[in-house]
Motif scaffolding. Structure first.
Motif, PDB file in Angstrom:
ATOM      1  N   ILE A   1      -9.388  -2.087   4.314  1.00 53.66           N
ATOM      2  CA  ILE A   1      -9.527  -1.049   5.331  1.00 53.66           C
ATOM      3  C   ILE A   1      -8.549  -1.291   6.471  1.00 53.66           C
ATOM      4  O   ILE A   1      -8.066  -0.349   7.109  1.00 53.66           O
ATOM      5  CB  ILE A   1     -10.978  -0.966   5.850  1.00 53.66           C
ATOM      6  CG1 ILE A   1     -11.134   0.275   6.744  1.00 53.66           C
ATOM      7  CG2 ILE A   1     -11.396  -2.250   6.559  1.00 53.66           C
ATOM      8  CD1 ILE A   1     -12.564   0.588   7.095  1.00 53.66           C
ATOM      9  N   GLN A   2      -8.199  -2.553   6.719  1.00 52.70           N
ATOM     10  CA  GLN A   2      -7.236  -2.859   7.764  1.00 52.70           C
ATOM     11  C   GLN A   2      -5.866  -2.256   7.441  1.00 52.70           C
ATOM     12  O   GLN A   2      -5.202  -1.677   8.310  1.00 52.70           O
ATOM     13  CB  GLN A   2      -7.112  -4.378   7.952  1.00 52.70           C
ATOM     14  CG  GLN A   2      -8.294  -5.030   8.625  1.00 52.70           C
ATOM     15  CD  GLN A   2      -9.407  -5.397   7.637  1.00 52.70           C
ATOM     16  OE1 GLN A   2      -9.334  -5.095   6.458  1.00 52.70           O
ATOM     17  NE2 GLN A   2     -10.422  -6.089   8.140  1.00 52.70           N
ATOM     18  N   LYS A   3      -5.436  -2.385   6.172  1.00 55.52           N
ATOM     19  CA  LYS A   3      -4.137  -1.842   5.782  1.00 55.52           C
ATOM     20  C   LYS A   3      -4.139  -0.320   5.801  1.00 55.52           C
ATOM     21  O   LYS A   3      -3.157   0.310   6.217  1.00 55.52           O
ATOM     22  CB  LYS A   3      -3.758  -2.344   4.390  1.00 55.52           C
ATOM     23  CG  LYS A   3      -3.295  -3.786   4.342  1.00 55.52           C
ATOM     24  CD  LYS A   3      -2.855  -4.144   2.938  1.00 55.52           C
ATOM     25  CE  LYS A   3      -2.360  -5.577   2.873  1.00 55.52           C
ATOM     26  NZ  LYS A   3      -1.916  -5.937   1.514  1.00 55.52           N
ATOM     27  N   MET A   4      -5.241   0.272   5.335  1.00 57.49           N
ATOM     28  CA  MET A   4      -5.308   1.731   5.294  1.00 57.49           C
ATOM     29  C   MET A   4      -5.245   2.322   6.696  1.00 57.49           C
ATOM     30  O   MET A   4      -4.491   3.273   6.958  1.00 57.49           O
ATOM     31  CB  MET A   4      -6.585   2.178   4.586  1.00 57.49           C
ATOM     32  CG  MET A   4      -6.743   3.701   4.480  1.00 57.49           C
ATOM     33  SD  MET A   4      -5.399   4.493   3.558  1.00 57.49           S
ATOM     34  CE  MET A   4      -5.858   4.013   1.879  1.00 57.49           C
TER      35      MET A   4
ATOM     36  N   LEU B   1       0.827  -1.204   0.000  1.00 56.55           N
ATOM     37  CA  LEU B   1       0.000   0.000   0.000  1.00 56.55           C
ATOM     38  C   LEU B   1       0.866   1.261   0.000  1.00 56.55           C
ATOM     39  O   LEU B   1       0.617   2.200  -0.767  1.00 56.55           O
ATOM     40  CB  LEU B   1      -0.934   0.006   1.210  1.00 56.55           C
ATOM     41  CG  LEU B   1      -1.731   1.295   1.441  1.00 56.55           C
ATOM     42  CD1 LEU B   1      -2.596   1.618   0.233  1.00 56.55           C
ATOM     43  CD2 LEU B   1      -2.585   1.167   2.701  1.00 56.55           C
ATOM     44  N   VAL B   2       1.886   1.299   0.843  1.00 56.99           N
ATOM     45  CA  VAL B   2       2.768   2.471   0.912  1.00 56.99           C
ATOM     46  C   VAL B   2       3.473   2.689  -0.428  1.00 56.99           C
ATOM     47  O   VAL B   2       3.609   3.832  -0.900  1.00 56.99           O
ATOM     48  CB  VAL B   2       3.799   2.306   2.045  1.00 56.99           C
ATOM     49  CG1 VAL B   2       4.855   3.405   1.984  1.00 56.99           C
ATOM     50  CG2 VAL B   2       3.098   2.312   3.398  1.00 56.99           C
ATOM     51  N   LYS B   3       3.888   1.609  -1.062  1.00 61.11           N
ATOM     52  CA  LYS B   3       4.532   1.702  -2.379  1.00 61.11           C
ATOM     53  C   LYS B   3       3.585   2.324  -3.396  1.00 61.11           C
ATOM     54  O   LYS B   3       3.983   3.186  -4.199  1.00 61.11           O
ATOM     55  CB  LYS B   3       4.975   0.311  -2.832  1.00 61.11           C
ATOM     56  CG  LYS B   3       5.655   0.298  -4.191  1.00 61.11           C
ATOM     57  CD  LYS B   3       6.062  -1.126  -4.576  1.00 61.11           C
ATOM     58  CE  LYS B   3       6.708  -1.151  -5.965  1.00 61.11           C
ATOM     59  NZ  LYS B   3       7.076  -2.542  -6.362  1.00 61.11           N
ATOM     60  N   GLN B   4       2.326   1.912  -3.366  1.00 59.79           N
ATOM     61  CA  GLN B   4       1.343   2.458  -4.300  1.00 59.79           C
ATOM     62  C   GLN B   4       1.038   3.923  -3.992  1.00 59.79           C
ATOM     63  O   GLN B   4       0.838   4.733  -4.904  1.00 59.79           O
ATOM     64  CB  GLN B   4       0.060   1.632  -4.243  1.00 59.79           C
ATOM     65  CG  GLN B   4       0.205   0.225  -4.796  1.00 59.79           C
ATOM     66  CD  GLN B   4      -1.047  -0.610  -4.569  1.00 59.79           C
ATOM     67  OE1 GLN B   4      -1.649  -0.571  -3.508  1.00 59.79           O
ATOM     68  NE2 GLN B   4      -1.442  -1.353  -5.584  1.00 59.79           N
TER      69      GLN B   4
END
Length: 357
Positions: free
Chosen positions: A56-59, A40-43
């Motif tokens: 939603i857990q990752k966000m 996610l951070v890479k994107q």
């Protein structure tokens, strides 16, 4: 103000292997059942990506970890597209996302919204979070359009009231107990009924079925009973079971402790290995879960599960064209009821004219 980014959020708990695969076709590694935020951070750092698909857990985890990649979007115009918004948007994770993004717009999609009658535990409805409904497409519309099948429901009363005073509306309190619902006689009666009628319901086992029960002890009891009575039938059903023993999983009151439930799950998985030539264990539970998912969808080289016993798993977000029957021995209502029913009405071919319950 120019739209800077769109996010599609799903709930990790609702992901099965098929859903995960479809999301990851859009962007490899975007969705999985972990809290690993690296992808996610890479994107987020890639400003050329117009849409990011994640959970939603990752966000919420990325926000809590103060990911610098998020800073550029904090006040930008962004859009969140929320899948299964009836389930994952009433807790702390949604609140964290809302509080962080100051200029975000939210669109929620669900087949089973929460209304006043089935409001969340904190007393809110879907409209309280997402505002007025923009569009509805009801089950009756989907049936009319041929996008899903209709329903055929059978109800069998397994408990008959005796010696009840017909002049009063008051019944004995506490009748809804395990002593009644999980009596040996009742469970065996139901298991035998399913075994003896399953071919009729599933067109001679062209299709598969799910049996949903109220707790892990109930699941274990049914599983053991099917196993016990199998010797009485020339062509016994291939029965499998799946449940979580993890300490951090949601549990119903009265469920068995972790050590015992893991021991029972090991036994269930061993039987599955014997039936389908696999080599799973509780240490490889996710692989076991995914194999069951594929089995119920397509069969394993024409060697498929006849009845899968579950508590809550596979009752939301699971699509299988060869699943046509739902056996219910638990209290389902509102969104849980509609979600469960809708597992088995996917259009397949003419031999599957309706859903049988």
């Amino acid at each position: 103000m120019t739209l800077k980014k769109s996010f599609s959020l799903s709930d990790r708990k609702d992901l099965d292997s098929q859903t995960e695969e479809e999301f990851n076709k859009f962007s490899k590694g975007s969705v999985d059942k972990t809290n690993n935020t690296a992808q996610l951070v890479k994107q987020l750092k890639d400003k050329s990506l117009p849409l990011i698909v994640t959970t939603i857990q990752k966000m919420s985890k990325a926000i809590q970890n103060n990911a610098e990649a998020l800073d550029q979007y904090k006040t930008d115009k962004v859009v969140f597209i929320i899948d299964e918004c009836h389930r994952s948007q009433f807790g702390d994770m949604h609140r964290i996302v809302r509080q962080y993004f100051n200029n975000a717009q939210y669109f929620g999609f669900t087949g089973t919204p929460r209304f006043e009658e089935n409001q969340s535990q904190d007393g809110r409805s879907t409209a309280d979070i997402f505002g007025r409904c923009l569009h509805t497409y009801l089950i009756k519309d989907a049936i009319h359009d041929g996008n899903v099948l209709g329903f055929s429901v059978d109800y069998i009363n397994t408990i008959k009231a005796q010696n009840i005073d017909t002049e009063t509306d008051e019944l004995v309190e506490g009748i809804n107990t395990d002593e009644v619902w999980l009596s040996d006689q009742r469970v065996e009666l139901i298991a035998r009924h399913i075994t003896e009628n399953h071919d009729k319901y599933t067109r001679n086992r062209q299709y598969s079925a799910i049996l949903t029960v109220q707790s892990i002890p109930a699941l274990v009891k049914y599983y053991d009973t099917f196993k016990k009575i199998s010797k009485d039938y020339e062509h016994p059903l291939k029965v499998a079971g799946v449940f979580s023993y993890a300490a951090n999983e949601e549990r119903n009151e009265g469920e068995v402790d972790e050590a015992h439930s893991r021991e029972k799950l090991e036994e269930v998985i061993k039987d599955y290995n014997d039936n389908f030539g696999t080599n799973f264990a509780t240490d490889t539970f996710r692989e076991y879960f995914n194999h069951i998912s594929k089995n119920v969808k397509k069969g394993v080289k024409d060697n498929k599960i006849d009845v899968l016993i579950v508590v809550n798993m596979f009752l939301t977000g699971f699509d299988s064209k060869v699943l046509n029957t739902l056996y219910v021995d638990k209290n389902l209502k509102y969104h849980d009821l509609i979600q469960a029913y809708s597992r088995t009405n996917r259009v397949e071919k003419e031999t599957k004219p309706f859903l049988k319950k």
